[in-house]
Design a protein around this motif. Sequence first.
Motif, PDB file in Angstrom:
ATOM      1  N   ARG A 152     -75.321   0.416 -27.243  1.00 31.63           N
ATOM      2  CA  ARG A 152     -75.855  -0.753 -26.525  1.00 31.63           C
ATOM      3  C   ARG A 152     -75.816  -1.998 -27.422  1.00 31.63           C
ATOM      4  NH1 ARG A 152     -79.324  -1.725 -21.802  1.00 31.63           N
ATOM      5  NH2 ARG A 152     -78.530   0.336 -21.196  1.00 31.63           N
ATOM      6  N   ARG A 153     -76.089  -1.827 -28.687  1.00 35.59           N
ATOM      7  CA  ARG A 153     -76.122  -2.952 -29.621  1.00 35.59           C
ATOM      8  C   ARG A 153     -74.732  -3.402 -30.039  1.00 35.59           C
ATOM      9  NH1 ARG A 153     -78.590  -0.551 -34.038  1.00 35.59           N
ATOM     10  NH2 ARG A 153     -76.489  -0.060 -34.820  1.00 35.59           N
ATOM     11  N   ASP A 162     -82.652  -0.518 -35.258  1.00 34.93           N
ATOM     12  CA  ASP A 162     -82.577  -0.023 -36.643  1.00 34.93           C
ATOM     13  C   ASP A 162     -81.120   0.211 -37.047  1.00 34.93           C
ATOM     14  OD1 ASP A 162     -82.998   1.124 -39.105  1.00 34.93           O
ATOM     15  OD2 ASP A 162     -84.485   2.591 -38.412  1.00 34.93           O
ATOM     16  N   PRO A 163     -80.339  -0.870 -37.232  1.00 34.26           N
ATOM     17  CA  PRO A 163     -78.913  -0.713 -37.534  1.00 34.26           C
ATOM     18  C   PRO A 163     -78.623  -0.080 -38.885  1.00 34.26           C
ATOM     19  CG  PRO A 163     -79.564  -3.010 -37.728  1.00 34.26           C
ATOM     20  CD  PRO A 163     -80.722  -2.286 -37.121  1.00 34.26           C
ATOM     21  N   ALA A 164     -79.558  -0.117 -39.808  1.00 35.55           N
ATOM     22  CA  ALA A 164     -79.330   0.503 -41.111  1.00 35.55           C
ATOM     23  C   ALA A 164     -79.282   2.021 -41.022  1.00 35.55           C
ATOM     24  CB  ALA A 164     -80.418   0.076 -42.091  1.00 35.55           C
ATOM     25  N   ARG A 165     -80.050   2.594 -40.094  1.00 36.06           N
ATOM     26  CA  ARG A 165     -80.120   4.054 -39.997  1.00 36.06           C
ATOM     27  C   ARG A 165     -79.352   4.638 -38.826  1.00 36.06           C
ATOM     28  NH1 ARG A 165     -85.839   6.815 -40.279  1.00 36.06           N
ATOM     29  NH2 ARG A 165     -86.392   5.228 -38.733  1.00 36.06           N
ATOM     30  N   PHE A 166     -79.207   3.853 -37.730  1.00 37.09           N
ATOM     31  CA  PHE A 166     -78.709   4.457 -36.503  1.00 37.09           C
ATOM     32  C   PHE A 166     -77.539   3.687 -35.898  1.00 37.09           C
ATOM     33  CE2 PHE A 166     -83.441   5.364 -36.139  1.00 37.09           C
ATOM     34  CZ  PHE A 166     -83.337   6.652 -36.647  1.00 37.09           C
ATOM     35  N   THR A 211     -78.546  13.531 -38.084  1.00 36.45           N
ATOM     36  CA  THR A 211     -77.988  12.709 -39.147  1.00 36.45           C
ATOM     37  C   THR A 211     -78.319  11.238 -38.925  1.00 36.45           C
ATOM     38  OG1 THR A 211     -75.868  12.396 -38.006  1.00 36.45           O
ATOM     39  CG2 THR A 211     -76.073  14.323 -39.442  1.00 36.45           C
ATOM     40  N   THR A 212     -78.239  10.467 -40.004  1.00 37.72           N
ATOM     41  CA  THR A 212     -78.333   9.020 -39.936  1.00 37.72           C
ATOM     42  C   THR A 212     -77.015   8.439 -40.457  1.00 37.72           C
ATOM     43  OG1 THR A 212     -79.470   8.996 -42.077  1.00 37.72           O
ATOM     44  CG2 THR A 212     -80.841   8.962 -40.098  1.00 37.72           C
ATOM     45  N   ARG A 213     -76.926   7.122 -40.587  1.00 37.15           N
ATOM     46  CA  ARG A 213     -75.647   6.497 -40.893  1.00 37.15           C
ATOM     47  C   ARG A 213     -75.139   6.702 -42.323  1.00 37.15           C
ATOM     48  NH1 ARG A 213     -74.579   0.863 -37.772  1.00 37.15           N
ATOM     49  NH2 ARG A 213     -72.548   1.311 -38.703  1.00 37.15           N
ATOM     50  N   PRO A 214     -75.982   6.702 -43.357  1.00 44.60           N
ATOM     51  CA  PRO A 214     -75.469   6.764 -44.733  1.00 44.60           C
ATOM     52  C   PRO A 214     -74.792   8.084 -45.069  1.00 44.60           C
ATOM     53  CG  PRO A 214     -77.732   5.949 -44.672  1.00 44.60           C
ATOM     54  CD  PRO A 214     -77.440   6.511 -43.315  1.00 44.60           C
ATOM     55  N   GLY A 215     -73.853   8.020 -46.013  1.00 43.28           N
ATOM     56  CA  GLY A 215     -73.303   9.228 -46.598  1.00 43.28           C
ATOM     57  C   GLY A 215     -71.879   9.562 -46.278  1.00 43.28           C
ATOM     58  N   GLY A 216     -71.198   8.739 -45.455  1.00 41.27           N
ATOM     59  CA  GLY A 216     -69.821   9.035 -45.083  1.00 41.27           C
ATOM     60  C   GLY A 216     -68.831   8.051 -45.651  1.00 41.27           C
ATOM     61  N   GLY A 255     -85.050  13.388 -30.442  1.00 44.01           N
ATOM     62  CA  GLY A 255     -84.475  12.668 -31.560  1.00 44.01           C
ATOM     63  C   GLY A 255     -84.306  11.187 -31.279  1.00 44.01           C
ATOM     64  N   PRO A 256     -83.675  10.461 -32.208  1.00 44.69           N
ATOM     65  CA  PRO A 256     -83.563   9.005 -32.082  1.00 44.69           C
ATOM     66  C   PRO A 256     -82.706   8.574 -30.903  1.00 44.69           C
ATOM     67  CG  PRO A 256     -82.276   9.818 -33.951  1.00 44.69           C
ATOM     68  CD  PRO A 256     -83.100  10.967 -33.467  1.00 44.69           C
ATOM     69  N   ALA A 257     -83.261   7.671 -30.103  1.00 42.75           N
ATOM     70  CA  ALA A 257     -82.592   7.166 -28.903  1.00 42.75           C
ATOM     71  C   ALA A 257     -82.975   5.706 -28.707  1.00 42.75           C
ATOM     72  CB  ALA A 257     -82.998   7.988 -27.686  1.00 42.75           C
ATOM     73  N   ILE A 258     -82.395   5.071 -27.721  1.00 41.68           N
ATOM     74  CA  ILE A 258     -82.727   3.693 -27.398  1.00 41.68           C
ATOM     75  C   ILE A 258     -84.205   3.607 -27.018  1.00 41.68           C
ATOM     76  CG2 ILE A 258     -81.983   3.963 -24.997  1.00 41.68           C
ATOM     77  CD1 ILE A 258     -80.987   1.040 -25.127  1.00 41.68           C
ATOM     78  N   GLY A 259     -84.911   2.640 -27.601  1.00 40.03           N
ATOM     79  CA  GLY A 259     -86.346   2.553 -27.408  1.00 40.03           C
ATOM     80  C   GLY A 259     -86.747   1.838 -26.128  1.00 40.03           C
TER      81      GLY A 259
END
Length: 257
Positions: free
Chosen positions: A238-239, A230-234, A30-35, A163-167
């Motif tokens: 850490r951030r 990528d704060p819009a999606r994830f 999942t990503t951030r949008p939709g909740g 999947g998406p993780a800290i780069g």
Amino acid sequence: MTTPNSRDGFAMGWLSPDWPAPSRVRAYTTTRPGGISEGPYASLNLATHVGDDTAHVVENRRRLSAALHLPAEPLWLRQVHGIAAVAAAPGKPECEADASYARQSGVVCAVLTADCLPLLLCDVDGGVVAAAHAGWRGLLDGVIENTVRAMHRPGSRILAWLGPAIGPAAFEVGDEVRAAFVARDPLAAAAFRPTPAGRWLADIYHLARRRLSEVGVEAVYGGHWCTVSDPARFYSYRRDHVTGRMASLIWLDSRGE
């Protein structure tokens, strides 16, 4: 691949692995949008342990289930940065572990992350799937190896998706972390770059590929996101420190049998 969806008046996005998995394997992050979560948890926070309103999380999980047509409630884990991999089963209650696996169709394995690495696995025959949560401690101690062993398949018959993780440009660690990985595997040194401040930037994707290679898994996909940037999606712990969690889910679809 990112896939949008509209249902019940909301829009949700998710990542779907680009890998040659059997047709009966279903896998998403999942990503951030939709909740409906608010503030630092906005919007599709799926974790109950981060301080979010429980009613919001329950609704977010309902929306997730509807959007992805989940066959059952996922097995949600109490993740502790360990290496335990448990068998998922219908109706199994939440338990302490950092990975789960399933051989039965309709049983959903899931992990929650916000910088740690979510790892989804399946065998090439579509007979077993697994999901693992791998922060640096879990990677070092063997959560990947333990999960692959629990699948009871040769590594050469397993596909893995990172999947998406800290780069690698954001994951700063100290000497002790690098030293621990290199002591276990000298080739892990290639995953670390020095910083001007005398610390190290670690590539968690590279480290995961090294651990997978050690158990014979060479068919590895994904591993090119950065949750921090990528704060819009994830979500990113850490951030933001106070934040929500994404879910990575995998199951076997009975319609493919």
